[in-house]
Design an enzyme around this catalytic site. Structure first.
Site, PDB file in Angstrom:
ATOM      1  N   TYR A 136      -7.667 -29.465  16.374  1.00 41.80           N
ATOM      2  CA  TYR A 136      -6.502 -29.628  16.946  1.00 41.80           C
ATOM      3  C   TYR A 136      -7.365 -27.889  18.177  1.00 41.80           C
ATOM      4  O   TYR A 136      -6.807 -28.383  19.343  1.00 41.80           O
ATOM      5  CB  TYR A 136      -6.055 -29.483  16.931  1.00 41.80           C
ATOM      6  CG  TYR A 136      -4.539 -31.428  16.681  1.00 41.80           C
ATOM      7  CD1 TYR A 136      -4.909 -32.106  16.272  1.00 41.80           C
ATOM      8  CD2 TYR A 136      -3.736 -31.070  18.317  1.00 41.80           C
ATOM      9  CE1 TYR A 136      -4.466 -33.022  16.010  1.00 41.80           C
ATOM     10  CE2 TYR A 136      -2.910 -32.729  18.157  1.00 41.80           C
ATOM     11  CZ  TYR A 136      -3.077 -32.624  17.138  1.00 41.80           C
ATOM     12  OH  TYR A 136      -2.899 -34.459  17.170  1.00 41.80           O
ATOM     13  N   LYS A 186     -10.352 -36.561   4.300  1.00 43.02           N
ATOM     14  CA  LYS A 186     -11.689 -38.005   4.200  1.00 43.02           C
ATOM     15  C   LYS A 186     -13.322 -37.052   3.639  1.00 43.02           C
ATOM     16  O   LYS A 186     -14.389 -36.576   4.358  1.00 43.02           O
ATOM     17  CB  LYS A 186     -11.545 -37.419   6.131  1.00 43.02           C
ATOM     18  CG  LYS A 186     -13.292 -39.349   5.955  1.00 43.02           C
ATOM     19  CD  LYS A 186     -12.643 -39.825   6.041  1.00 43.02           C
ATOM     20  CE  LYS A 186     -13.458 -40.890   5.694  1.00 43.02           C
ATOM     21  NZ  LYS A 186     -13.469 -43.355   5.629  1.00 43.02           N
ATOM     22  N   ASP A 218      -8.164 -43.281   5.273  1.00 37.46           N
ATOM     23  CA  ASP A 218      -7.847 -44.711   6.047  1.00 37.46           C
ATOM     24  C   ASP A 218      -7.517 -45.791   4.628  1.00 37.46           C
ATOM     25  O   ASP A 218      -6.355 -46.517   4.746  1.00 37.46           O
ATOM     26  CB  ASP A 218      -9.244 -44.847   5.893  1.00 37.46           C
ATOM     27  CG  ASP A 218     -10.150 -44.647   4.737  1.00 37.46           C
ATOM     28  OD1 ASP A 218      -9.883 -44.225   4.250  1.00 37.46           O
ATOM     29  OD2 ASP A 218     -11.812 -44.927   4.933  1.00 37.46           O
ATOM     30  N   ASP A 242      -0.992 -36.241  12.126  1.00 38.60           N
ATOM     31  CA  ASP A 242      -0.544 -36.994  13.739  1.00 38.60           C
ATOM     32  C   ASP A 242      -0.461 -38.514  14.230  1.00 38.60           C
ATOM     33  O   ASP A 242       0.849 -39.041  13.923  1.00 38.60           O
ATOM     34  CB  ASP A 242      -1.333 -35.955  14.778  1.00 38.60           C
ATOM     35  CG  ASP A 242      -0.631 -36.340  16.205  1.00 38.60           C
ATOM     36  OD1 ASP A 242       0.533 -36.828  16.230  1.00 38.60           O
ATOM     37  OD2 ASP A 242      -1.286 -37.353  16.436  1.00 38.60           O
ATOM     38  N   ASP A 246       3.327 -41.644  12.898  1.00 36.82           N
ATOM     39  CA  ASP A 246       3.511 -41.982  13.869  1.00 36.82           C
ATOM     40  C   ASP A 246       3.443 -43.611  13.284  1.00 36.82           C
ATOM     41  O   ASP A 246       4.167 -44.953  13.073  1.00 36.82           O
ATOM     42  CB  ASP A 246       2.214 -42.687  15.146  1.00 36.82           C
ATOM     43  CG  ASP A 246       2.951 -42.116  16.465  1.00 36.82           C
ATOM     44  OD1 ASP A 246       3.552 -40.715  16.143  1.00 36.82           O
ATOM     45  OD2 ASP A 246       2.769 -41.987  17.171  1.00 36.82           O
TER      46      ASP A 246
HETATM   47  C1  IPM Z   1       2.952 -34.808  17.871  1.00 40.94           C
HETATM   48  C2  IPM Z   1       2.386 -34.881  19.483  1.00 40.94           C
HETATM   49  C3  IPM Z   1       1.694 -33.764  19.982  1.00 40.94           C
HETATM   50  C4  IPM Z   1       0.051 -33.583  18.773  1.00 40.94           C
HETATM   51  C5  IPM Z   1       0.581 -34.102  21.288  1.00 40.94           C
HETATM   52  C6  IPM Z   1       1.543 -34.387  22.310  1.00 40.94           C
HETATM   53  C7  IPM Z   1      -0.250 -32.463  21.462  1.00 40.94           C
HETATM   54  O1  IPM Z   1       0.818 -36.491  19.425  1.00 40.94           O
HETATM   55  O2  IPM Z   1       3.552 -33.732  18.042  1.00 40.94           O
HETATM   56  O3  IPM Z   1       2.845 -35.613  17.103  1.00 40.94           O
HETATM   57  O4  IPM Z   1      -0.769 -34.698  18.741  1.00 40.94           O
HETATM   58  O5  IPM Z   1       0.320 -33.219  17.650  1.00 40.94           O
HETATM   59 MN    MN Z   2       1.978 -37.788  17.488  1.00 44.48          MN
END
Ligand code: IPM
Ligand code: MN
Ligand code: NAD
Length: 350
Positions: A136, A186, A218, A242, A246
């Site tokens: 990032y 990784k 993975d 990240d 999710d």
């Molecule tokens: C998160 C989001 C952010 C990230 C983006 C919007 C920059 O996906 O907070 O999880 O990747 O950290």
């Molecule tokens: Mn995210």
């Protein structure tokens, strides 16, 4: 309790309304909420996604409540003007290198997970995501070579100090939980991960009571679906955390349920749901505000030491879910406001 309230874009605005109603329902004597623009909203109004007045408020506040940023109308702007740069900039400015993303099964919701109910019911993990390094924040570029070939690059990098400070947070978090730490990397391919593993192993010497394991990302992604109950604390770099968070959200039931706290050395933190501005449902009043509300609970706990109040909010949200007040993300019909109403009603009754 001076809180900078940055609702941002899309559903960020809608879920923040409910979050603030919940906070106000606690009747905290010293609560002072101050709003500022961030993200696409700020770009359209001030020409920048993180304007100086917003940064000034963030610096003067005790904590930051953040909704979400992201606006399809901004997708073709230069990278530094994109709404997403606001959240990255804030994390960097606030030195919040440790991002806590807890994922825990909610009683009564096991059947709504993307996993088998008995597998989902065992989820009680914390993804501890490094937040101010990695791919990032490494060197980025886009160029055309002499041969006319377009090329883009993002440099993934970590230094040992960045790794050891997040590793210490991870071991300490594990000490306060079930004392199991799984470091995700990784290291079979990436040099950053080889260093990551080396440093995590060194830091482990200070925490002999914590059981440390290492897992390739993975495999971790697969194991999270196969048997998420095996995990206590998962330590990850920025990008892996990240993605895995999710995924973890759908193991619990919905991305609208997972909150986060981003912390640095002090108590000042940035609190936001793990999800984004959800342009596909923005403006319809159907976003699930739970992740935002639970982020406020994390704020009370981590920035203000108000454990009892944090638990009150968490219990109220859990009870509302168990009572079947579900948004469209969980197959229900409750609106954003109705979910907020139900949480406020539970709080008033408790
Ligand atoms: C998160 C989001 C952010 C990230 C983006 C919007 C920059 O996906 O907070 O999880 O990747 O950290
Ligand atoms: Mn995210
Ligand atoms: P997203 O998280 O916004 O949405 C993904 C999917 O989940 C969508 O179908 C959305 O409707 C659903 N969803 C998300 N939150 C929900 C909620 N509370 N209730 C019900 N459904 C919900 O991810 P995306 O679509 O990839 O990104 C949209 C925008 O948000 C992009 O601009 C992205 O960069 C941005 N984003 C911002 C943040 C942040 O502000 N921290 C985080 C992730 C994505």
């Amino acid at each position: 309790m001076h809180i900078a309230v940055l609702a941002g874009d899309g559903i960020g605005q809608e879920i923040m309304v409910e979050c603030l109603r919940v906070l106000e329902a606690l009747s905290l004597p010293d609560l002072k909420l101050e709003h500022a623009d961030v993200g696409g909203v700020a770009y359209h109004k001030h020409g920048h996604p993180l304007p100086p007045e917003t940064l000034a408020l963030v610096h003067s506040a005790d904590a930051v409540l953040f909704g979400a940023v992201g606006d399809p109308a901004c997708d073709n702007l230069d990278r530094h003007l994109r709404p997403e740069q606001a959240v990255l900039g804030l994390r960097k400015e606030m030195h919040t290198f440790a991002n806590l993303r807890p994922a825990k099964a909610f009683a009564g919701l096991e059947g709504l997970s993307a996993l088998k109910p008995e597998v989902a019911g065992a989820i009680d993990l914390l993804i501890l995501r490094e937040l101010t390094g990695d791919i990032y924040f490494g060197d980025k570029g886009r160029r055309t070579t002499d041969a006319g070939l377009r090329e883009g690059y993002d440099i993934m990098s970590y230094d040992e100090n960045e790794i050891s400070r997040i590793a210490h947070v991870a071991f300490k978090s594990a000490q306060g939980r079930r004392k199991k730490l799984c470091s995700v990397d990784k290291a079979n391919v990436l040099q950053t991960s080889v260093l990551w593993r080396e440093v995590v192993n060194e830091v482990a010497a200070d925490y002999p009571d914590v059981e440390l394991s290492h897992m390739y990302v993975d495999n971790a992604s697969m194991q999270l679906v196969r048997n998420p109950g095996q995990f206590d604390v998962m330590l990850t770099g920025n990008i892996f955390g990240d993605i895995l968070s999710d995924q973890a959200s759908m193991c619990v039931g919905s991305i609208g349920l997972l909150a986060s706290a981003s912390l640095g050395e002090g108590t000042k933190g940035l609190y936001e749901p793990i999800h984004g501005s959800a342009p596909d449902i923005a403006g319809q009043g159907i976003a699930n505000p739970s992740a935002m509300i639970l982020s406020a609970a994390m704020m009370l706990r981590h920035s203000f030491g108000m454990e009892a109040e944090a638990l009150r909010i968490e219990t109220a949200v859990a009870e509302v879910l168990q009572a079947g007040v579900l948004g469209h993300d969980l197959g229900g019909k409750a609106s954003t406001t109705e979910i907020g109403d139900a949480v406020v009603a539970r709080l008033s009754a408790s």
